[in-house]
Design an enzyme around this catalytic site. Structure first.
Site, PDB file in Angstrom:
ATOM      1  N   CYS A  12       0.857  -1.169   0.000  1.00 13.29           N
ATOM      2  CA  CYS A  12       0.000   0.000   0.000  1.00 13.29           C
ATOM      3  C   CYS A  12       0.905   1.234   0.000  1.00 13.29           C
ATOM      4  O   CYS A  12       2.120   1.129   0.176  1.00 13.29           O
ATOM      5  CB  CYS A  12      -0.906   0.012   1.244  1.00 13.29           C
ATOM      6  N   HIS A  40       5.554  -6.101   8.062  1.00 14.76           N
ATOM      7  CA  HIS A  40       5.346  -7.444   8.595  1.00 14.76           C
ATOM      8  C   HIS A  40       5.652  -8.496   7.530  1.00 14.76           C
ATOM      9  O   HIS A  40       4.782  -9.272   7.107  1.00 14.76           O
ATOM     10  CB  HIS A  40       3.914  -7.599   9.109  1.00 14.76           C
ATOM     11  N   HIS A 128      -0.878  -4.582  18.465  1.00 13.92           N
ATOM     12  CA  HIS A 128      -0.419  -4.202  17.129  1.00 13.92           C
ATOM     13  C   HIS A 128       0.141  -2.783  17.191  1.00 13.92           C
ATOM     14  O   HIS A 128      -0.375  -1.916  17.903  1.00 13.92           O
ATOM     15  CB  HIS A 128      -1.579  -4.274  16.136  1.00 13.92           C
ATOM     16  N   GLU A 130       0.076  -0.196  15.240  1.00 11.47           N
ATOM     17  CA  GLU A 130      -0.850   0.908  14.950  1.00 11.47           C
ATOM     18  C   GLU A 130      -1.787   1.152  16.118  1.00 11.47           C
ATOM     19  O   GLU A 130      -2.070   2.302  16.481  1.00 11.47           O
ATOM     20  CB  GLU A 130      -1.667   0.621  13.688  1.00 11.47           C
ATOM     21  N   SER A 232       1.352 -10.373   9.794  1.00  7.84           N
ATOM     22  CA  SER A 232       0.563  -9.317   9.167  1.00  7.84           C
ATOM     23  C   SER A 232      -0.925  -9.470   9.476  1.00  7.84           C
ATOM     24  O   SER A 232      -1.563 -10.443   9.064  1.00  7.84           O
ATOM     25  CB  SER A 232       0.773  -9.333   7.645  1.00  7.84           C
ATOM     26  N   SER A 276       1.548  -5.623   2.860  1.00  4.65           N
ATOM     27  CA  SER A 276       2.942  -5.662   3.313  1.00  4.65           C
ATOM     28  C   SER A 276       3.777  -6.665   2.519  1.00  4.65           C
ATOM     29  O   SER A 276       4.905  -6.983   2.902  1.00  4.65           O
ATOM     30  CB  SER A 276       2.990  -6.021   4.804  1.00  4.65           C
TER      31      SER A 276
END
Length: 300
Positions: A12, A40, A128, A130, A232, A276
Site C-alpha cells: 500500500c 510485517h 499491534h 498501529e 501481518s 505488506s
C-alpha cells in the site's frame, strides 16, 4: 499451467513510502534504526537488514542517544516523540498519512468523551503497532476489541465512540458496530443519539477495496497462493477473503513452503498478497511455481 499475479496486490502507499524513506536514508548512512519491523514481512526485513537497517524495540530505544530512528508506517504514541527529544534522537517519520489523520481523530474524540464520561473503543489487534499508537492518543484508556467476547470490557451505560485499526476487515468492523449498537439500545430502551454512539469506519480504503478485488480474483483461478508474513494483520484478513471464495487457497511466507501436490491437475494459479507483501517476492513465488510445473511435464 497459467500463473497470474494479482495486479492489485503488493505494498500500500504507506508501506511503500516507509521503505523508500528507509532506503533513501541508508544511502548516506551505514546504520539506520527502525522501531519495530518496518513491514510485517521477514523477507523484506532481511533485505533491508543487509543494507544497514537495524530493528529495535522500545526498551532498546530508551538506551539510544544521538542517532537516527525511523518511525514506520504504523505510527507511534506521543511518548515516543517525547523520548526522542530527551535523548537527542532524530526521528525519520514515515508514519502513514492515513494513520496520522486517524490518530488526530481519536485524540479529538477522546477529549470529547471526557466531557460526557464516554469511552473510545478501537476495533483492532491488541498489541499491534498501529493500535499502540492509537491508544496512546487516549492516555492508554481506549478499549481495544478484537472479538465479540472483548465487548464485555465496554460499559454500555456510558456513551461510546468506535474506530477501527486501518487494516482490519470491513465485515468484522460492521459486526462489532452492530453488536455495540444493540447493547446500547437495550440499555436505553430505544433509539440512540450521536452522543450515545458514534461509529467511524476508519479502515483504509486502499485496504478495504482489496477485499472485493481479491474475492473476484480468487474465483477466477483453480488455486490461490497467498503470500504474506505471518505477523501481518492485513494478511490474515485478506487471506480469509480468498478462502471464502476458493477452498484451494494456501498461505505461504515464501516459495520454500510451496507443495507440489497443490497444483496437481491445475490449469490456473493466482498469486496475491497483503499490503505488506513486496512484488518481488510474489514474482519469485510465481517463478518457482512455473519451475515446478516444468519439472512435472511428461517427457515425449
Amino acid at each position: 499451467m497459467e500463473v497470474t499475479i494479482d495486479k492489485n496486490s503488493g505494498y500500500c502507499f504507506g508501506v511503500e513510502f516507509a521503505i523508500q524513506m528507509a532506503e533513501d536514508e541508508l544511502e548516506g548512512e551505514n546504520t539506520l534504526y527502525c522501531l519495530g519491523d518496518i513491514v510485517h514481512n521477514d523477507m523484506e526485513v532481511r533485505r533491508l537488514y543487509e543494507k544497514g537497517l537495524r530493528i529495535i524495540d522500545r526498551d532498546e530505544l530508551k538506551e539510544l542517544r544521538d542517532c537516527k530512528v525511523l518511525i514506520r508506517a504504523h505510527g507511534e504514541p506521543p511518548e515516543t516523540y517525547q523520548l526522542a527529544l530527551k535523548n537527542n534522537i532524530e526521528l525519520i517519520d514515515a508514519s502513514c498519512p492515513v494513520v496520522l489523520k486517524l490518530q488526530n481523530r481519536v485524540k479529538h474524540s477522546y477529549d470529547k468523551m471526557q466531557e460526557v464520561k464516554g469511552q473510545v473503543v478501537i476495533y483492532g489487534q491488541k498489541g499491534h503497532a498501529e493500535v499502540v499508537g492509537l491508544t496512546g492518543q487516549t492516555n492508554k484508556e481506549a478499549i481495544v476489541v478484537t472479538t465479540p467476547e472483548d465487548l464485555k470490557a465496554v460499559d454500555f451505560s456510558r456513551p461510546v465512540t468506535l474506530y477501527s485499526q486501518t487494516t482490519k476487515s470491513t465485515k468484522g468492523f460492521y459486526d462489532i458496530k452492530e453488536r455495540i449498537e444493540e447493547q446500547l439500545k437495550a440499555q436505553r430502551g430505544g433509539e440512540l443519539t450521536v452522543m450515545d454512539f458514534n461509529a467511524n469506519d476508519s479502515i483504509c480504503r486502499q485496504v478495504s477495496n482489496r477485499e472485493p478485488q481479491l474475492s473476484r480474483f480468487s474465483q477466477q483461478h483453480d488455486v490461490i497462493v497467498f503470500v504474506s508474513g505471518k505477523k501481518s494483520s492485513n494478511g490474515k484478513a485478506l487471506y480469509s477473503v480468498c478462502r471464502q471464495q476458493n477452498e484451494k487457497s494456501y498461505f505461504i511466507e515464501n516459495e520454500s513452503e510451496l507443495e507440489p501436490s497443490w497444483f496437481n491437475g491445475t490449469k490456473s494459479v493466482g498469486i496475491c498478497g497483503a499490503t505488506s507483501t513486496p512484488m518481488w517476492l510474489m514474482e519469485r513465488v510465481a517463478k518457482h511455481i512455473k519451475g515446478m510445473a516444468a519439472e512435472t511435464q511428461p517427457a515425449y
